[in-house]
Write a protein that holds these residues in place. Structure first.
Motif, PDB file in Angstrom:
ATOM      1  N   PRO A 281       0.815  -1.227   0.000  1.00 37.35           N
ATOM      2  CA  PRO A 281       0.000   0.000   0.000  1.00 37.35           C
ATOM      3  C   PRO A 281       0.845   1.271   0.000  1.00 37.35           C
ATOM      4  CG  PRO A 281      -0.911  -1.602   1.519  1.00 37.35           C
ATOM      5  CD  PRO A 281       0.392  -2.171   1.054  1.00 37.35           C
ATOM      6  N   VAL A 282       0.456   2.213  -0.822  1.00 34.83           N
ATOM      7  CA  VAL A 282       1.167   3.487  -0.939  1.00 34.83           C
ATOM      8  C   VAL A 282       0.594   4.467   0.076  1.00 34.83           C
ATOM      9  CG1 VAL A 282       1.724   5.415  -2.462  1.00 34.83           C
ATOM     10  CG2 VAL A 282       1.631   3.080  -3.380  1.00 34.83           C
TER      11      VAL A 282
ATOM     12  N   GLY B 146     -15.525  -2.156  -4.897  1.00 34.70           N
ATOM     13  CA  GLY B 146     -15.824  -3.565  -5.114  1.00 34.70           C
ATOM     14  C   GLY B 146     -14.542  -4.331  -5.373  1.00 34.70           C
ATOM     15  N   LYS B 147     -14.686  -5.542  -5.859  1.00 35.64           N
ATOM     16  CA  LYS B 147     -13.533  -6.390  -6.128  1.00 35.64           C
ATOM     17  C   LYS B 147     -12.933  -6.058  -7.485  1.00 35.64           C
ATOM     18  CE  LYS B 147     -15.857 -10.210  -5.330  1.00 35.64           C
ATOM     19  NZ  LYS B 147     -16.180 -11.632  -5.134  1.00 35.64           N
TER      20      LYS B 147
ATOM     21  N   ASP C 258      -8.116  -7.926  -4.519  1.00 36.02           N
ATOM     22  CA  ASP C 258      -8.060  -6.583  -3.951  1.00 36.02           C
ATOM     23  C   ASP C 258      -9.389  -5.873  -4.120  1.00 36.02           C
ATOM     24  OD1 ASP C 258      -5.326  -6.307  -3.047  1.00 36.02           O
ATOM     25  OD2 ASP C 258      -4.755  -6.420  -5.144  1.00 36.02           O
ATOM     26  N   ASN C 259      -9.668  -4.952  -3.217  1.00 36.93           N
ATOM     27  CA  ASN C 259     -10.801  -4.051  -3.355  1.00 36.93           C
ATOM     28  C   ASN C 259     -10.321  -2.739  -3.944  1.00 36.93           C
ATOM     29  OD1 ASN C 259     -12.975  -5.568  -2.423  1.00 36.93           O
ATOM     30  ND2 ASN C 259     -12.470  -5.153  -0.286  1.00 36.93           N
TER      31      ASN C 259
ATOM     32  N   LEU D 140      -6.822   1.683  -5.176  1.00 36.56           N
ATOM     33  CA  LEU D 140      -6.842   0.505  -4.319  1.00 36.56           C
ATOM     34  C   LEU D 140      -7.245   0.896  -2.902  1.00 36.56           C
ATOM     35  CD1 LEU D 140      -6.033  -2.368  -5.288  1.00 36.56           C
ATOM     36  CD2 LEU D 140      -5.250  -0.532  -6.771  1.00 36.56           C
ATOM     37  N   THR D 141      -8.197   0.166  -2.340  1.00 41.88           N
ATOM     38  CA  THR D 141      -8.671   0.487  -0.995  1.00 41.88           C
ATOM     39  C   THR D 141      -8.330  -0.581   0.033  1.00 41.88           C
ATOM     40  OG1 THR D 141     -10.831  -0.507  -1.460  1.00 41.88           O
ATOM     41  CG2 THR D 141     -10.580   1.850  -1.897  1.00 41.88           C
ATOM     42  N   GLY D 142      -7.887  -1.750  -0.390  1.00 41.42           N
ATOM     43  CA  GLY D 142      -7.545  -2.791   0.582  1.00 41.42           C
ATOM     44  C   GLY D 142      -7.636  -4.155  -0.053  1.00 41.42           C
ATOM     45  N   ARG D 143      -7.223  -5.169   0.692  1.00 40.17           N
ATOM     46  CA  ARG D 143      -7.230  -6.535   0.179  1.00 40.17           C
ATOM     47  C   ARG D 143      -8.517  -7.246   0.560  1.00 40.17           C
ATOM     48  NH1 ARG D 143      -2.488  -4.857   1.413  1.00 40.17           N
ATOM     49  NH2 ARG D 143      -2.717  -5.201   3.640  1.00 40.17           N
ATOM     50  N   VAL D 144      -9.062  -7.955  -0.402  1.00 32.35           N
ATOM     51  CA  VAL D 144     -10.285  -8.695  -0.135  1.00 32.35           C
ATOM     52  C   VAL D 144     -10.007  -9.769   0.905  1.00 32.35           C
ATOM     53  CG1 VAL D 144     -12.067 -10.147  -1.148  1.00 32.35           C
ATOM     54  CG2 VAL D 144     -11.135  -8.236  -2.463  1.00 32.35           C
TER      55      VAL D 144
END
Length: 931
Positions: free
Chosen positions: A402-403, A504-505, A537-538, A548-552
Motif C-alpha cells: 500500500p502506498v 468492489g472487487k 483486492d478491493n 486501491l482500498t484494501g485486500r479482499v
C-alpha cells in the motif's frame, strides 16, 4: 551468564544497551522488558527486519562508525554487535564509474517471442554493451555484458543437460542477488527448464528452518534440482528427504559445465518461470507465467513509461520477487537499457546507497515498495546526501505494498532540494497473476491523491469526494490506468460491474494474465470469473483510473513480503494457556511510519504480568518459526474478544477495526457488548445487500419482459411494412411506452438547441440501450435517420428491421466503401434528412470516449449542414456491454450547441472533429480514451 567480550569496555556495553533499550521502548512502550547482552533481537525484543535496520544505523551513529552490511544478518544479540564495534574499519571501496547508457545503434527485439530470443538478439546486435552493472557486498562494481551473461548461462545450461534434466522440469533458485543468480536463471531457461525463484535465508543460523518452510513450495513445483549457496549443502539431505522429487542440491560452481550448443528452442506459449505468491504458509500457489505473458507485460510497461535504450535503471529489489525480477532485470534485458544492480541487504544497511547510485549513474528509472521511500525520507542523514543529484530520475515507481500519501509527501519534500521532482513519483499497481505490472499513471503527472469522505466509504462502499478539509477524510492514491491491451473492472458481490466511485472487487484481463496456478486446480478455479481474473483486492475507478482500498482476503504485506495469517493463528492456538481457535492475526496501518504493523490478538485467561510476558515471548518465537518475522504488537485479551461470524469463522477485518479504535487493550471483561453490536450491524448489512441484489435481479427480469412485449410486435410490423417513416413512428411509440413502464430516472436538457434545418446529431456510444433511449427521447419533429455499421447488414433479420426504419449503413474500415458511405450521408442530408451518428463507431464495457471516425464530419462539411453535439450519461452503468441485466439507475441526455462547418477542407474537418470531441468530453463526463 556469559561475561562481556574481553575487548569491550564497560562504557561501550552501557552505551550499546542504552541505544537498544531506547528503540525497544519506542516499539513496545507497554512492554519494554529487560535487555541483556544475550537478549535475542527477534525472539525476546521483537525486532523485525526493518527494526534491525534502524538499530544498525543508530548503533553506527552512536559509535561514529559504519557497520558492515552483514551485521544485519549475522548479529542476533547485542553481544554480536559488540564484536562488530571492535573490528578494524574496512577501507571504503573506490567506486569506479563505468560509462552506461547513451545512444544505442540498434532498436529493440520487437519480433522476439521469448526472453531467450530477446537475449540472443542483443548478443547478436550489441554483445559488448553493458547490460548489468553489479555492486557486490563491498560496493565494488562488476560490469556484465550481454555476451558474458549469455556465455555463463550456456555453462549452467550445459551442466543441467549433462545431469539429464529435460525441458519443462522445474529448477529452484535460492541465491542472493549476484552474478550467480543472473547466470543461473538464464541457464535454466536456455536448457528449456523452468526457474522457480525462492527467497534466500536472511540468517544462516536459521537455514535449516528456512528450507523446511520451503519444502511445500518445492514439492508443489515438482522441483528436481536446487541451485543454492554453499552453506545450504550442509542441510541438503534434510531438504531432499522432505521433497520427494528433489534429487540434487548444487551450487552454481558445481553445476556449471561445458557451454552447451543445445539451447532449447522455447515457444511463446512455454512456461517461462513460476512465481510463488503465498510463501511458506497456506496452499502454495505458483503463478504460471509464459514467455508470451512476460513479453506482453514488459512491452506494456515499456510503452507506459516510454522506455528506451537511453534509459538507465537502478534496482536493489530482490530477484526472487516479481517486481525486481521482471520489472527491473528482465525489463532492462528486453529494452536494452543498463541496470545498476545492488543487493537488498546493501540498501537496508544503508538506504542512502540507493539514492547515491541514482545520482552517480544519472539513472532515469528506479523504484521500490512504500517502505523504501519511508526509510529514505526519515533514516538517511544529510551527510550521506552530499553532492547527490536526483534530477535525472524521471520515473520513480512505488508499488508492491500500500502506498502511503504521508510517505509520498515526506519523500518529495525531503528530496526536492536534491533535484527530485514530485512529478516523477508514480504509485503503480500490479500482481504476480498479471506477471507484475497492471496499472501505471501517466508519466510526468505525479501522484494523484483522491480525498474521500470516511463515512460513505465505511458504510456504503462509495468514494465520495470530500468537499472540505476535515478529519474524517481518507486519502487514496491513484495507481493510474491499465497497461495497453489490458483491462480492469470493479465488480460487486453479484459479479456485476459497478459504476465509478463504488468500491468492489478488482478484476482484470489481458495478455499478461496467467493461465492459473501450477498443479493447483482448486486455486485456479477460484481465480477466474469467466475470462476475468480475481485480483483479491478491493478498489474503485474514477476518471478511468484505479484506486486501491484494501485486500479482499487477509493477505499481509511487510517489507515487500506476503503471507497469510492462517498457519500462524493455528500454531499460536496450540500454545499452552491460549484459547484454541480464538486467535486473530491481521495487518494494521502504521500512520507514523507509512507501513503495516503485524498484530496478533489472542485470548487467554492468564492475568499475572509474569505469565503474560512469558506468553508474549512464546508467541513472538512462534511467529518467527512460522513466517520468519516477529509480530509488532501482541494483544492478550480475555475470552470473547476475538470477533467471529455466526458460523465460528474469525472476522479479521472487524478485529483490526476494533484494534485501531483502541477497543482491544487486553483489559476487557467477560462481557462482550461490542461483538454483539458488531454482529448485529453486520447481519443487518448482509440483509440490505441481499435485498438490493434480489430487487436488482427482479427488476432486470421485469425489464426484459417489458422489452419483449413491446419490441416483438413493433419490430414485426416494421419488418413487414418496410415503410421507414411509419416504422420510425411505430418504434418510437413502443420505445416511449417502454421507458415509462421501466420508470427509468431520466433527465433531458438542451432539446431547444436542435436546429430546424437538416443537421448531424453526434452522440457518444456506451451501451445497447442508447438506441432505444434516443428513439424515445428525441422529438418526432425533426425526426432522425440512424446510421449503423455495415457489418449489421450481414444479419438478414436485423437488416430487415433497420431498413424498415430507414437506417443508413456506413463502412468504417474499407477506404473505398467508406467514401461511398460519406456520399450516402451527404445525399441524405441534402434530401432534408437529419442523421444521428455515433462518431466512435462502436462501444465497449470500459469507460472512456473512444477515437472518432471522420465520416460524419466530412459529410456535414460537404453538405454544408451543422453538427450538433449531445451526450448520454448513465447508460453504460444501466446496461454495460457483456451484461444483460438492466440496472435501475439515473440517465441523463443533454444536447449541446451546434456548429456549422466553414469549408470542406481537410484541416477544417479535423478541426471540427477535435472541437466536437472536446465538447462531448465535457457533456458525457467520461475520460478521453483515445491513444
Amino acid at each position: 551468564m556469559p561475561s562481556e567480550p574481553p575487548f569491550a569496555t564497560a562504557e561501550q556495553v552501557k552505551r550499546l544497551l542504552e541505544v537498544i533499550s531506547q528503540l525497544r521502548r519506542e516499539m513496545h512502550p507497554a512492554n519494554p522488558g529487560s535487555i541483556t547482552l544475550d537478549s535475542s533481537f527477534e525472539r525476546e525484543l521483537g525486532f523485525d527486519s526493518l527494526a534491525r535496520v534502524e538499530l544498525v544505523q543508530r548503533v553506527g551513529t552512536a559509535f561514529g562508525i559504519q557497520l558492515p552490511d552483514d551485521a544485519l544478518s549475522r548479529a542476533e544479540t547485542p553481544r554480536d554487535l559488540l564484536q562488530f564495534l571492535e573490528q578494524p574499519a574496512q577501507p571504503k571501496a573506490e567506486i569506479v564509474v563505468v560509462p552506461l547508457g547513451g545512444s544505442s545503434t540498434v532498436a529493440q527485439p520487437h519480433d522476439a517471442r521469448t526472453l531467450t530470443e530477446a537475449l540472443v538478439w542483443h548478443v547478436d546486435n550489441q554483445p559488448d554493451r553493458v547490460h548489468v552493472l553489479l555492486y557486490d557486498e563491498k560496493q565494488a562494481v562488476q560490469p556484465i555484458s550481454y555476451r558474458e551473461l549469455f556465455e555463463a548461462g550456456r555453462m549452467i545450461a550445459g551442466g543441467l543437460i549433462e545431469r539429464g534434466l529435460e525441458p519443462g522440469q522445474t529448477v529452484a533458485l535460492m541465491l542472493p542477488t549476484g552474478f550467480d543468480y543472473l547466470t543461473s536463471f538464464i541457464g535454466v531457461m536456455l536448457a528449456g527448464c523452468v526457474p522457480v525463484p525462492i527467497y534466500p535465508p536472511t540468517r544462516l543460523s536459521q537455514l535449516e528452518e528456512h528450507l523446511r518452510r520451503h519444502a511445500r513450495i518445492l514439492s508443489n513445483a515438482g522441483t528436481v534440482l536446487m541451485i543454492t549457496i554453499a552453506e545450504a549443502k550442509s542441510v541438503a539431505v534434510m531438504i531432499r528427504a522432505a521433497v520427494d522429487n528433489l534429487v540434487m542440491v548444487l551450487t552454481p560452481q558445481e553445476l556449471a559445465g561445458a557451454p552447451t550448443n543445445q539451447c532449447f528452442p522455447a515457444r511463446a506459449s512455454d512456461l517461462a518461470f513460476l512465481q510463488y505468491t503465498s510463501g511458506s504458509t497456506g496452499d502454495p500457489k505458483g503463478v504460471m507465467l509464459t514467455h508470451a505473458n512476460l513479453l506482453a507485460n514488459i512491452r506494456g510497461m515499456g510503452r507506459a513509461i516510454n522506455a528506451s535504450p537511453e534509459d538507465i535503471a537502478v534496482s536493489w529489489l530482490p530477484l526472487y520477487h516479481d517486481m525486481g525480477l521482471i520489472g527491473a532485470w528482465l525489463g532492462s534485458l528486453y529494452h536494452g537499457f543498463p541496470l545498476v544492480l545492488m543487493s537488498p541487504l546493501a540498501f537496508l544497511a544503508q538506504p542512502a546507497r540507493w539514492l547515491q547510485a541514482i545520482s552517480r549513474h544519472h539513472a532515469t528509472l528506479s523504484g521500490g515498495p512504500n517502505f523504501a521511500y519511508e526509510l529514505c525520507a526519515h533514516k538517511i542523514h544529510d551527510r550521506d546526501l552530499k553532492d547527490v543529484d536526483l534530477s535525472s530520475w524521471r520515473f520513480a515507481f512505488n508499488g508492491a505494498e500500500p502506498v502511503s500519501p504521508a510517505t509520498v509527501s515526506s519523500f518529495t519534500d525531503r528530496f526536492a532540494q536534491y533535484g527530485f521532482r514530485r512529478a516523477a513519483l508514480a504509485p503503480v499497481y500490479g500482481l504476480a497473476e498479471s506477471s507484475v505490472g497492471l496499472a501505471f499513471p501517466p508519466i510526468g503527472r505525479g501522484p494523484r491523491i483522491d480525498r474521500i469522505e470516511k463515512e460513505p466509504f465505511a458504510t456504503d462502499g462509495v468514494a465520495v469526494v470530500a468537499a472540505t478539509d476535515h478529519k474524517n477524510v481518507l486519502q487514496i492514491p491513484s495507481c493510474g490506468r491499465p497497461l495497453p491491451e489490458h483491462e480492469i473492472r470493479v465488480v460487486g458481490e453479484d459479479g456485476k460491474e459497478l459504476p465509478e466511485r463504488q468500491i468492489g472487487k478488482l478484476e482484470f484481463r489481458g495478455p499478461s494474465a496467467t493461465h492459473g496456478y501450477y498443479r493447483n486446480a482448486q486455486a485456479t478455479k477460484t481465480l477466474f470469473h469467466d475470462d476475468w481474473l480475481d485480483s483479491g483486492d478491493n478498489a474503485y475507478m474514477a476518471d478511468g483510473e484505479v484506486y486501491l482500498t484494501g485486500r479482499v482476503k487477509d493477505l499481509i504485506i511487510r517489507g515487500g513480503r506476503n503471507f497469510y495469517p492462517y498457519d500462524l493463528e493455528e500454531a499460536i492456538g496450540e500454545l499452552a494457556n491460549i484459547r484454541k481457535g480464538c486467535v486473530a492475526v491481521f495487518a494494521s496501518a502504521d500512520p507514523i511510519h507509512g507501513t503495516e504493523r503485524l498484530v496478533v490478538l489472542a485470548e487467554t485467561r492468564e492475568r499475572s504480568s509474569a505469565a503474560l510476558d512469558s506468553l508474549r515471548q512464546r508467541i513472538s518465537q512462534t511467529a518467527i518459526d512460522i513466517i520468519g518475522t516477529p509480530a509488532d504488537d501482541i494483544v492478550l485479551a480475555p475470552a470473547h474478544s476475538v470477533l467471529k461470524t455466526s458460523s465460528g469463522k474469525i472476522r479479521r477485518q472487524a478485529c483490526r477495526q476494533a484494534y485501531e479504535r483502541g477497543e482491544l487493550s487486553g483489559k476487557g471483561t467477560e462481557a462482550h457488548p461490542l461483538p454483539l453490536k458488531l454482529w448485529r450491524n453486520t447481519g443487518l448489512a448482509r440483509i440490505r445487500i441481499k435485498y438490493r441484489q434480489l430487487t436488482a435481479w427482479l427488476y432486470g427480469i421485469y425489464a426484459w419482459l417489458v422489452l419483449l412485449v413491446l419490441a416483438l410486435p413493433a419490430g414485426g410490423l416494421t419488418i413487414a411494412l418496410q415503410r421507414p417513416a411509419l416504422g420510425r413512428r411505430i418504434v418510437r411509440t413502443a420505445a416511449r411506452a417502454g421507458v415509462r413502464m421501466l420508470k427509468l430516472p431520466l433527465a433531458i436538457t438542451g432539446l431547444e438547441h436542435l436546429p430546424t434545418e437538416p443537421h448531424v446529431l453526434l452522440v457518444n456510444h456506451a451501451s445497447y440501450l442508447d438506441v432505444l433511449l434516443l428513439t424515445a427521447l428525441l422529438p418526432a419533429s425533426p425526426g432522425y435517420t440512424f446510421t449503423a455499421k455495415r457489418e449489421l447488414s450481414a444479419q438478414p433479420l436485423l437488416k430487415a428491421l433497420l431498413t424498415g426504419l430507414g437506417t443508413r449503413f456506413i463502412e468504417r474500415t474499407d477506404v473505398q466503401q467508406s467514401m461511398e458511405s460519406v456520399d450516402v450521408m451527404v445525399y441524405a442530408l441534402r434530401s432534408g434528412e437529419n442523421l444521428l451518428v455515433f462518431p466512435e463507431g462502436t462501444f465497449s464495457r470500459e469507460a472512456g470516449l473512444k477515437p472518432f471516425h471522420l465520416g460524419a464530419f466530412i459529410a456535414a462539411s460537404r453538405a454544408g449542414v451543422p453538427v450538433v453535439v449531445a451526450a448520454l450519461r448513465g447508460t453504460r452503468v444501466a446496461l454495460r456491454d457483456g451484461t444483460w441485466l438492466l440496472r435501475h439507475t439515473p440517465i441523463d441526455f443533454e444536447v449541446g450547441l451546434s456548429k456549422k462547418p466553414v469549408s470542406s477542407g481537410w484541416s477544417e474537418v479535423v478541426s471540427l472533429s477535435q472541437e466536437t470531441r472536446r465538447a462531448m468530453l465535457l457533456l458525457c463526463g467520461e475520460h478521453d480514451a483515445s491513444p
